[in-house]
Design an enzyme around this catalytic site. Structure first.
Site, short mmCIF file in Angstrom:
data_model
loop_
_atom_site.label_atom_id
_atom_site.label_comp_id
_atom_site.label_asym_id
_atom_site.label_seq_id
_atom_site.Cartn_x
_atom_site.Cartn_y
_atom_site.Cartn_z
N SER A 196 -4.88 7.52 -2.45
CA SER A 196 -5.86 6.68 -1.94
C SER A 196 -5.11 5.78 -1.00
O SER A 196 -3.97 5.13 -1.14
CB SER A 196 -6.66 6.16 -2.82
N TYR A 256 -8.33 0.20 -10.15
CA TYR A 256 -7.85 1.53 -9.30
C TYR A 256 -6.58 1.41 -8.58
O TYR A 256 -5.95 2.37 -8.62
CB TYR A 256 -9.27 1.61 -8.57
#
Length: 229
Positions: free
Chosen positions: A130, A143
């Site tokens: 990501s 995250y």
């Protein structure tokens, strides 16, 4: 003379990028598809001709028995992931433990167990990371930490397995129109407009390119960002 097709295992295959990738690879790869929604996963397997593999990513101790009946594996695409936004001051250890378990520990253990098969095929391991694996913003601590950890896992594995002919790549998509992004937008208190984000098939096309790159090339880190509109 029959052509031996690569066998590619994709986690998080029931929707989003994983399902798009399965549809792209179906004509040239044999597929092992893993996901949480069994009904959706089985429907996708029926569509693309793949086989379903049910894994509980919070239980890495269960992986070895789940993989007992799996034969050849040429490539592994780690696409599954979870996200829970929140400030460091507000998120308890349960959120951190769950996020790290699914996003880092599960890929590490699944890779460890499948490496002998992947080595035998001189295949590839692809980690769908990501943009948060390259930069941590406020509210994204747990995250981003998991995705930074996933990058470290990929970087170490790449150096360790180069001599065995295993290629290791990280793909860093920007915001993509997936159910996860819909959840993120809800957590941000913002509207979810899929057309504002990258199409999952565009990310899948990038992963397909990484998997099918000529053997004399490896693509260690590939970022996918929204193009001009």
């Amino acid at each position: 003379m029959s052509v031996v097709r690569p066998v590619t295992l994709v986690t998080g295959a029931a929707g989003g990028i994983g399902a798009a990738l399965a549809r792209r690879l179906a004509s040239s790869h044999d597929l092992i598809l893993s996901g949480r929604n069994v009904g959706t996963l089985e429907a996708l397997c029926a569509e693309v001709g793949g086989s379903a593999l049910v894994l509980d990513l919070t239980r890495p101790d269960s992986f070895e028995s789940a993989l007992a009946g799996v034969g050849r594996v040429s490539n592994v695409v780690h696409n599954a992931g979870v996200v829970e936004l929140g400030a460091v001051a507000e998120q308890g250890h349960a959120v951190w433990s769950h996020t790290l378990a699914v996003n880092v520990v599960a890929p590490a253990e699944l890779t460890r167990l499948l490496l002998p098969r992947v080595r035998a095929e001189r295949g590839s391991v692809v980690f769908v990371n990501s943009g948060a694996g390259l930069r941590a913003n406020a509210g994204w601590g747990s995250y981003a930490a998991s995705k930074f950890g996933l990058k470290a896992l990929a970087d170490a594995l790449r150096e360790e397995e180069a001599g065995a002919g295993v290629r290791v790549s990280s793909v860093y998509p920007g915001r993509t129109a997936t159910p996860m992004q819909e959840k993120v937008r809800s957590q941000e208190g913002a509207a979810y407009t899929p057309e504002a984000f990258i199409d999952p098939d565009s990310v899948a096309a990038t992963i397909e390119f990484v998997l099918n790159a000529p053997r004399d090339a490896t693509l260690p880190d590939v970022s996918v960002r929204p193009g001009p509109r």
